[in-house]
Design a protein around this motif. Sequence first.
Motif, PDB file in Angstrom:
ATOM      1  N   CYS A 139       0.840  -1.010  -0.092  1.00 24.62           N
ATOM      2  CA  CYS A 139      -0.142   0.004  -0.024  1.00 24.62           C
ATOM      3  C   CYS A 139       0.795   1.317  -0.175  1.00 24.62           C
ATOM      4  O   CYS A 139       0.495   2.463   0.023  1.00 24.62           O
ATOM      5  CB  CYS A 139      -0.873   0.069   1.159  1.00 24.62           C
ATOM      6  N   LYS A 141       2.362   2.761   2.355  1.00 22.71           N
ATOM      7  CA  LYS A 141       2.331   3.293   3.667  1.00 22.71           C
ATOM      8  C   LYS A 141       3.766   3.623   4.089  1.00 22.71           C
ATOM      9  O   LYS A 141       4.649   2.842   4.111  1.00 22.71           O
ATOM     10  CB  LYS A 141       1.576   2.872   4.551  1.00 22.71           C
ATOM     11  N   CYS A 152       3.596  -4.545   7.248  1.00 21.85           N
ATOM     12  CA  CYS A 152       2.657  -3.266   7.182  1.00 21.85           C
ATOM     13  C   CYS A 152       1.636  -3.802   8.208  1.00 21.85           C
ATOM     14  O   CYS A 152       0.901  -4.984   8.202  1.00 21.85           O
ATOM     15  CB  CYS A 152       2.267  -2.967   5.907  1.00 21.85           C
ATOM     16  N   CYS A 155      -1.959  -3.484   5.339  1.00 29.19           N
ATOM     17  CA  CYS A 155      -2.179  -4.529   4.476  1.00 29.19           C
ATOM     18  C   CYS A 155      -1.557  -5.807   4.629  1.00 29.19           C
ATOM     19  O   CYS A 155      -1.603  -6.718   4.023  1.00 29.19           O
ATOM     20  CB  CYS A 155      -2.088  -3.942   3.104  1.00 29.19           C
TER      21      CYS A 155
END
Length: 165
Positions: A139, A141, A152, A155
């Motif tokens: 994702c 991030k 993460c 996800c």
Amino acid sequence: MRIDYILDASAFINGFPLDTDNNHTTPEIASEIKDFKSKLLLETSIKEGKLDINETKKEFIDEVDEIISKSGDNLRLSNQDKSVIALALEFFSKNKNIKVITDDYTIQNTLKMLDIPFSSILTYGIKEVYNWRKVCFGCKKEYDKDYLFEDCGICGSKLHKKRIR
């Protein structure tokens, strides 16, 4: 003018000439040398008085830890790497004329932040300072360098280290 050389493992592996008696490394680096040719160079240099093995003081290791936690280099530096930087910092704090010999870009990055001179043997060396962040492959991030997990929290994908300016 005398220059004290602080040697990373790459100095031994890549053939830095130890022609003088002003070469220094740490026990952590000495234990990292495994290949026959590099180990022979290390041992011969010690016997001939051309290389000193210097213990690093905790205060300088702590200072290195503090510096690299701010830049994110703590994500990439081993204890051996930190020992070389700490020894260089100690010599530098005593106003010794030093140069660190390393081909490791992360060590060079930290040395550049400290204004400690370095040279590489087989590589061109770094030109500017970089910082690091953890980023999710999935994702995208971004996490602080202090984030403790390798996955993460959103996800579940693996994180990688991303260089930032």
